[in-house]
Scaffold this motif. Structure first.
Motif, PDB file in Angstrom:
ATOM      1  N   THR A 126      49.681 -63.217 -26.376  1.00 34.54           N
ATOM      2  CA  THR A 126      50.300 -64.103 -27.364  1.00 34.54           C
ATOM      3  C   THR A 126      49.641 -65.477 -27.349  1.00 34.54           C
ATOM      4  N   LEU A 127      49.428 -66.036 -26.169  1.00 34.26           N
ATOM      5  CA  LEU A 127      48.807 -67.356 -26.068  1.00 34.26           C
ATOM      6  C   LEU A 127      47.396 -67.333 -26.636  1.00 34.26           C
ATOM      7  N   ALA A 128      46.620 -66.300 -26.312  1.00 32.86           N
ATOM      8  CA  ALA A 128      45.251 -66.215 -26.817  1.00 32.86           C
ATOM      9  C   ALA A 128      45.236 -66.097 -28.335  1.00 32.86           C
ATOM     10  N   ALA A 160      51.825 -61.355 -33.266  1.00 33.36           N
ATOM     11  CA  ALA A 160      51.879 -61.828 -31.888  1.00 33.36           C
ATOM     12  C   ALA A 160      53.288 -61.677 -31.324  1.00 33.36           C
ATOM     13  N   GLY A 161      53.392 -61.780 -29.999  1.00 35.33           N
ATOM     14  CA  GLY A 161      54.694 -61.759 -29.345  1.00 35.33           C
ATOM     15  C   GLY A 161      55.420 -63.075 -29.523  1.00 35.33           C
ATOM     16  N   TYR A 162      56.541 -63.199 -28.843  1.00 31.39           N
ATOM     17  CA  TYR A 162      57.371 -64.393 -29.018  1.00 31.39           C
ATOM     18  C   TYR A 162      57.232 -65.403 -27.882  1.00 31.39           C
ATOM     19  N   ASN A 163      56.860 -64.967 -26.676  1.00 32.96           N
ATOM     20  CA  ASN A 163      56.953 -65.823 -25.500  1.00 32.96           C
ATOM     21  C   ASN A 163      55.684 -66.642 -25.331  1.00 32.96           C
ATOM     22  N   LEU A 164      55.820 -67.966 -25.263  1.00 28.91           N
ATOM     23  CA  LEU A 164      54.689 -68.875 -25.113  1.00 28.91           C
ATOM     24  C   LEU A 164      54.603 -69.465 -23.710  1.00 28.91           C
ATOM     25  N   GLU A 165      55.392 -68.957 -22.769  1.00 25.29           N
ATOM     26  CA  GLU A 165      55.353 -69.492 -21.406  1.00 25.29           C
ATOM     27  C   GLU A 165      54.043 -69.106 -20.729  1.00 25.29           C
ATOM     28  N   MET A 196      41.506 -60.349 -25.074  1.00 24.94           N
ATOM     29  CA  MET A 196      42.082 -60.613 -26.390  1.00 24.94           C
ATOM     30  C   MET A 196      41.218 -61.600 -27.176  1.00 24.94           C
ATOM     31  N   GLY A 197      40.740 -62.636 -26.494  1.00 25.63           N
ATOM     32  CA  GLY A 197      39.875 -63.595 -27.165  1.00 25.63           C
ATOM     33  C   GLY A 197      38.593 -62.956 -27.668  1.00 25.63           C
ATOM     34  N   THR A 198      38.013 -62.067 -26.870  1.00 23.07           N
ATOM     35  CA  THR A 198      36.786 -61.391 -27.289  1.00 23.07           C
ATOM     36  C   THR A 198      37.047 -60.473 -28.475  1.00 23.07           C
ATOM     37  N   VAL A 199      38.167 -59.746 -28.450  1.00 24.35           N
ATOM     38  CA  VAL A 199      38.491 -58.861 -29.569  1.00 24.35           C
ATOM     39  C   VAL A 199      38.607 -59.652 -30.871  1.00 24.35           C
ATOM     40  N   LEU A 200      39.296 -60.781 -30.839  1.00 21.92           N
ATOM     41  CA  LEU A 200      39.465 -61.575 -32.052  1.00 21.92           C
ATOM     42  C   LEU A 200      38.138 -62.163 -32.515  1.00 21.92           C
TER      43      LEU A 200
END
Length: 417
Positions: free
Chosen positions: A283-285, A260-265, A242-246
Motif C-alpha cells: 500500500t505504501l509503495a 490499494a489497501g487501507y493501512n498506511l502504518e 511492488m515499486g519495480t512492478v509499477l
C-alpha cells in the motif's frame, strides 16, 4: 561559504561506512538513514531533503524512491558498485550514476553542477512524468469498505473506454476483491507472479502480458493483475517488488490503476528487525509511486470520521496536490438534508479539503455490477454514480486527445478536388 545541504542516505553498509566521514567535505548534513527504498521514499516525502544518496541495488533504490525524490524536488544521486549496480541504475533511467567509491570532494563538485543555487524569487520548475511513459493512479481509502474496489474498477473502465491501454492492479493485501468482482479466476494471483519476476529481475512487458488476465467489457478491455487470495501471502508483495512492478507497468500500458489497501502504518515500532518485510509495504509503495491518489471515503458519520483521520496520514506521505478526494454512497438518509453541502463543509473544516467528488448512492447499479461480474459503467452506464466517476476520470485522469485542425469551409471550396 554556502549553507550545508540536507541529505538522506539509503546506501549499502560498506558504501555508507566509507562515505559518511567525507560528507562534511561535500557540504552535506545527514537527516535520515533509512533501511531500505520504501522507508527512504517515506523519509524523502516527509523531510524533503536537498539531496538523496542511494546505492544502485534493488534493496536501496527503486522507481518509487526516485519518483518520491522528483515529487519532493530532491536531487537524487545513485552510487553504482560494479557492473550489476550500473545495470540496475540504467534500468531505472539513471544515465550517469556515480561510482560507489566517490569521495566527498567529488560529490561536492557533482552537486555544484547538478543543484545550482537558484535566486529566491525564481519558482522551481514543475515536476512532470517522464515523456512517453505511462501514468499510475492509486485508489486508496480508510478501513470500513468505502468503495475502493468499485471505484478502482470503474475508473479503470472509464480510462480504457477513452482508448487508453489500461491495466488494473489489485494490491490490497488484506481483502483483495478485484478478481471476484470481475468474475476472474484467481488461483494464480497475477500480482504475486509479477512480484516474483521483479525479484528475479526478469519482469518485462511480455511477462506482464503472460501473468495478467483479460477482462473484456462492453466498451473496453482491461489487463488485470489479480491480488493474493489469502492475506497470509502478504510478504510476497514487498515494497521493492511492488515499486519495480509499477515501474514496468509504466512501460507496459499507458495507464495503471492500483486498488490499494487501507493501512498506511509503517509499523517500525512493532518490528524489531529493520530488514524484515512490512505488512503494509504494498500500500505504501503504491500511493508513493502514483501520479494521482484517489482517496475514497464513505458518506456517513463513521465513514467521514475515518476518512478525515486517515487523510491526515495520507498527506504525510503524498503531496496534497496529487490527491483527488472522493466521497461515495452520498444519500440524505445517512447525512441529512442537502448532503452534498454538509459533506463539503465538513471536509473543508476538519481536513482542509476544498475540492471533492461526490458519488451518489446507487445500490441497484452496484448490485448489478457484482451479479454480472462487470464494471459499474458496463452494468449501469446511465447511473448517477457512474456519471460522477466519469467526470472525475475525464477531468483528472484521462489525457484529452488533440483536436484535429479543420480547414475553413470557404477555403475548402477553393482547393482543387
Amino acid at each position: 561559504m554556502s549553507a550545508p545541504r540536507s541529505v538522506v542516505l539509503c546506501l549499502a553498509p560498506g558504501v555508507e561506512d566509507a562515505l559518511l566521514p567525507q560528507l562534511p567535505d561535500a557540504g552535506l548534513v545527514v537527516v535520515a538513514r533509512p533501511a531500505g527504498a520504501a522507508e527512504a521514499a517515506a523519509a524523502v516525502q516527509r523531510l524533503r531533503p536537498d539531496v538523496l544518496l542511494a546505492s544502485a541495488d534493488p534493496r536501496w533504490v527503486d522507481g518509487a524512491l526516485l519518483l518520491a525524490a522528483a515529487s519532493a524536488r530532491t536531487t537524487a544521486l545513485v552510487l553504482a558498485e560494479g557492473e550489476a549496480g550500473r545495470r540496475h541504475a540504467a534500468a531505472l533511467g539513471v544515465r550517469e550514476p556515480l561510482d560507489a567509491s566517490v569521495s566527498g570532494r567529488e560529490l561536492r563538485d557533482r552537486l555544484a553542477r547538478s543543484v545550482p543555487d537558484a535566486p529566491d524569487d525564481v519558482a522551481p520548475a514543475p515536476v512532470t512524468a517522464p515523456s512517453g511513459r505511462g501514468r499510475v493512479t492509486a485508489v486508496w481509502g480508510p478501513a470500513g469498505a468505502p468503495g475502493r474496489t468499485t471505484t478502482a474498477i470503474a475508473l479503470a473502465a472509464e480510462i480504457a473506454a477513452s482508448g487508453t491501454p489500461t491495466a488494473l492492479v489489485d494490491a490490497d493485501t488484506t481483502g483483495a476483491a478485484v478478481a471476484p468482482a470481475l468474475a476472474l479466476l484467481d488461483e494464480a494471483p497475477g500480482l504475486a507472479a509479477a512480484c516474483r519476476l521483479a525479484a528475479a529481475e526478469a519482469l518485462t512487458g511480455h511477462e506482464l502480458d503472460r501473468v495478467a488476465q483479460r477482462h473484456r467489457g462492453a466498451t473496453a478491455d482491461l489487463a488485470v493483475l489479480t491480488g493474493i487470495g489469502r492475506p497470509s501471502r502478504w510478504p510476497e508483495l514487498s515494497a521493492d517488488r511492488m515499486g519495480t512492478v509499477l515501474e514496468r507497468c509504466r512501460d507496459w500500458v499507458a495507464h495503471t490503476v492500483v486498488d490499494a489497501g487501507y493501512n498506511l502504518e509503517a509499523d517500525e515500532e512493532i518490528v524489531s528487525d529493520l530488514f524484515a518485510p512490512r505488512r503494509n509495504a504494498a500500500t505504501l509503495a503504491a500511493v508513493q509511486a502514483a501520479d494521482v491518489v484517489v482517496a475514497v471515503g464513505a458518506a456517513d458519520p463513521i465513514g467521514l470520521a475515518r476518512f478525515v483521520r486517515a487523510y491526515g496520514d495520507l498527506v504525510e506521505l503524498v503531496d496534497p496536490s496529487r490527491i483527488r478526494p472522493v466521497i461515495t454512497k452520498v444519500r440524505r438518509s445517512a447525512v441529512g438534508l442537502a448532503p452534498g453541502a454538509q459533506i463539503r463543509a465538513s471536509l473543508a473544516r476538519f481536513a482542509g479539503i476544498e475540492e471533492v467528488t461526490l458519488v451518489p448512492s446507487d445500490p441497484s447499479a452496484c448490485d448489478a455490477a457484482l451479479l454480472t461480474g462487470r464494471s459499474l459503467p458496463d452494468a449501469a452506464p446511465r447511473a448517477s454514480a457512474v456519471a460522477a466517476l466519469r467526470g472525475l476520470a475525464a477531468d483528472h485522469l484521462v489525457d484529452a486527445p488533440p483536436v484535429p485542425a479543420r480547414r475553413p469551409r470557404a477555403l475548402r471550396r477553393l482547393l482543387p478536388v
